[in-house]
Design a protein around this motif. Structure first.
Motif, PDB file in Angstrom:
ATOM      1  N   MET A 188     -27.944  -3.537 -22.125  1.00  3.72           N
ATOM      2  CA  MET A 188     -28.410  -4.609 -21.254  1.00  3.72           C
ATOM      3  C   MET A 188     -27.886  -4.437 -19.835  1.00  3.72           C
ATOM      4  O   MET A 188     -28.630  -4.626 -18.853  1.00  3.72           O
ATOM      5  CB  MET A 188     -27.985  -5.969 -21.816  1.00  3.72           C
ATOM      6  N   ASN A 189     -26.627  -4.065 -19.690  1.00  2.00           N
ATOM      7  CA  ASN A 189     -26.055  -3.922 -18.352  1.00  2.00           C
ATOM      8  C   ASN A 189     -26.601  -2.697 -17.615  1.00  2.00           C
ATOM      9  O   ASN A 189     -26.788  -2.725 -16.398  1.00  2.00           O
ATOM     10  CB  ASN A 189     -24.531  -3.848 -18.433  1.00  2.00           C
ATOM     11  N   GLU A 190     -26.868  -1.635 -18.360  1.00  2.00           N
ATOM     12  CA  GLU A 190     -27.338  -0.403 -17.725  1.00  2.00           C
ATOM     13  C   GLU A 190     -28.837  -0.411 -17.458  1.00  2.00           C
ATOM     14  O   GLU A 190     -29.288   0.092 -16.420  1.00  2.00           O
ATOM     15  CB  GLU A 190     -26.978   0.794 -18.611  1.00  2.00           C
ATOM     16  N   ASP A 191     -29.615  -0.987 -18.379  1.00  2.00           N
ATOM     17  CA  ASP A 191     -31.073  -0.876 -18.285  1.00  2.00           C
ATOM     18  C   ASP A 191     -31.805  -2.188 -18.037  1.00  2.00           C
ATOM     19  O   ASP A 191     -32.982  -2.181 -17.662  1.00  2.00           O
ATOM     20  CB  ASP A 191     -31.628  -0.247 -19.567  1.00  2.00           C
ATOM     21  N   HIS A 192     -31.149  -3.311 -18.261  1.00  2.00           N
ATOM     22  CA  HIS A 192     -31.834  -4.598 -18.136  1.00  2.00           C
ATOM     23  C   HIS A 192     -30.989  -5.601 -17.355  1.00  2.00           C
ATOM     24  O   HIS A 192     -30.896  -6.780 -17.723  1.00  2.00           O
ATOM     25  CB  HIS A 192     -32.174  -5.148 -19.523  1.00  2.00           C
ATOM     26  N   GLY A 193     -30.402  -5.128 -16.262  1.00  2.00           N
ATOM     27  CA  GLY A 193     -29.611  -6.017 -15.420  1.00  2.00           C
ATOM     28  C   GLY A 193     -30.412  -7.168 -14.860  1.00  2.00           C
ATOM     29  O   GLY A 193     -29.872  -8.261 -14.635  1.00  2.00           O
ATOM     30  N   ASP A 194     -31.735  -6.935 -14.663  1.00  2.00           N
ATOM     31  CA  ASP A 194     -32.581  -8.020 -14.160  1.00  2.00           C
ATOM     32  C   ASP A 194     -32.672  -9.159 -15.155  1.00  2.00           C
ATOM     33  O   ASP A 194     -32.673 -10.338 -14.770  1.00  2.00           O
ATOM     34  CB  ASP A 194     -33.979  -7.478 -13.842  1.00  2.00           C
ATOM     35  N   ALA A 195     -32.719  -8.832 -16.451  1.00  2.00           N
ATOM     36  CA  ALA A 195     -32.764  -9.876 -17.479  1.00  2.00           C
ATOM     37  C   ALA A 195     -31.448 -10.640 -17.527  1.00  2.00           C
ATOM     38  O   ALA A 195     -31.433 -11.875 -17.663  1.00  2.00           O
ATOM     39  CB  ALA A 195     -33.069  -9.265 -18.838  1.00  2.00           C
ATOM     40  N   VAL A 196     -30.335  -9.922 -17.401  1.00  2.00           N
ATOM     41  CA  VAL A 196     -29.026 -10.584 -17.397  1.00  2.00           C
ATOM     42  C   VAL A 196     -28.938 -11.561 -16.232  1.00  2.00           C
ATOM     43  O   VAL A 196     -28.445 -12.691 -16.373  1.00  2.00           O
ATOM     44  CB  VAL A 196     -27.893  -9.532 -17.323  1.00  2.00           C
ATOM     45  N   THR A 197     -29.436 -11.138 -15.068  1.00  2.00           N
ATOM     46  CA  THR A 197     -29.438 -12.012 -13.902  1.00  2.00           C
ATOM     47  C   THR A 197     -30.285 -13.260 -14.157  1.00  2.00           C
ATOM     48  O   THR A 197     -29.891 -14.379 -13.795  1.00  2.00           O
ATOM     49  CB  THR A 197     -29.980 -11.264 -12.673  1.00  2.00           C
TER      50      THR A 197
END
Length: 258
Positions: A188-197
């Motif tokens: 999630m942090n490497e590939d989906h940072g936009d979702a985490v945001t």
């Protein structure tokens, strides 16, 4: 002699019945805590000893601390494992108006060469990255503060007594959850940072920041930005690690459609 009205007033308990809201409040205070006040019995003297300690949690919600043998509280909980931990950071105004929970625990030291140590090291550093400077020193050790019961104060007139089942998250296969969490957090942090945001800024309305996924468990996500920790609860507890991916996808869609 007291009349019947006075007797009823005296016998009325200040402890409210425990409900799901109280359980989630207590768990949230534990999961989001970066530090707490550890109360232990000082080795040798028997006097109460209170220390501020940095806090993380294990997958099941058990508080975890990292301590040095040079610390007085390490000797205290080694000699007398029974201890308490107070968490719940006060905000603006009257500090007694803010929720806090006193946890009654038994401290258990984690062997350095164990699978538990590897998992706790990863989760602790996700909360306290600067601890990487000393976490592997030989005189440092992790302790799980095994939860026995708790006293929750949700603010004035909101007192609850909780037991272990109210505080801990059922896991089933701990190893399977640990493997899943490690991979999912990195992905999630490497590939989906936009979702985490989106999780932080849209669903939690936590404001703009450099948000990252710190930890996850069957009941929710812990999001971090600097010294801030925010908790995002799932709508229901996951019983199988395989349910995580569709849950994260659904949360991202919910945020994008909000």
């Amino acid at each position: 002699m007291a009349n019947s009205g006075e007797e009823k007033q005296e016998s009325k308990s200040v402890i409210r019945p425990t409900d799901d809201q109280a359980r989630q409040l207590a768990k949230g205070l534990i999961r989001s805590a970066r530090f707490g006040a550890l109360a232990a019995v000082e080795a040798g003297s028997g006097h109460p000893l209170a220390s501020r300690v940095a806090v993380a949690t294990d997958l099941d919600g058990t508080p975890v601390i990292l301590t040095s043998t040079l610390s007085g509280h390490t000797a205290a909980i080694t000699e007398t494992p029974a201890c308490s931990l107070l968490v719940g950071e006060p905000g603006k105004g009257d500090p007694l108006a803010h929720p806090r929970v006193s946890l009654f625990c038994e401290a258990r030291q984690i062997a350095r060469d164990s699978e538990d140590h590897t998992r706790l090291r990863r989760r602790y550093l996700a909360r306290h990255p600067k601890a990487e400077l000393y976490v592997d020193f030989g005189d440092f050790a992790f302790f799980r503060l095994e939860l026995q019961r708790a006293s929750l104060n949700g603010g004035f007139g909101k007192a609850f007594a909780l037991d272990q089942a109210d505080l801990c998250t059922p896991l089933g296969d701990l190893h399977q959850w640990a493997v899943m969490e490690e991979g999912a957090v990195a992905h999630m942090n490497e590939d989906h940072g936009d979702a985490v945001t989106l999780y932080a800024e849209v669903l939690l309305k936590a404001g703009e920041a450099n948000w990252r996924l710190a930890c996850l468990d069957p009941e929710g996500l812990d999001l971090a930005a600097g010294d801030r920790i925010e908790r995002l609860w799932f709508s229901e507890r996951l019983t199988d690690p395989q349910d995580l991916r569709p849950t994260l996808v659904a949360l991202a869609l919910q945020a994008r459609n909000s």
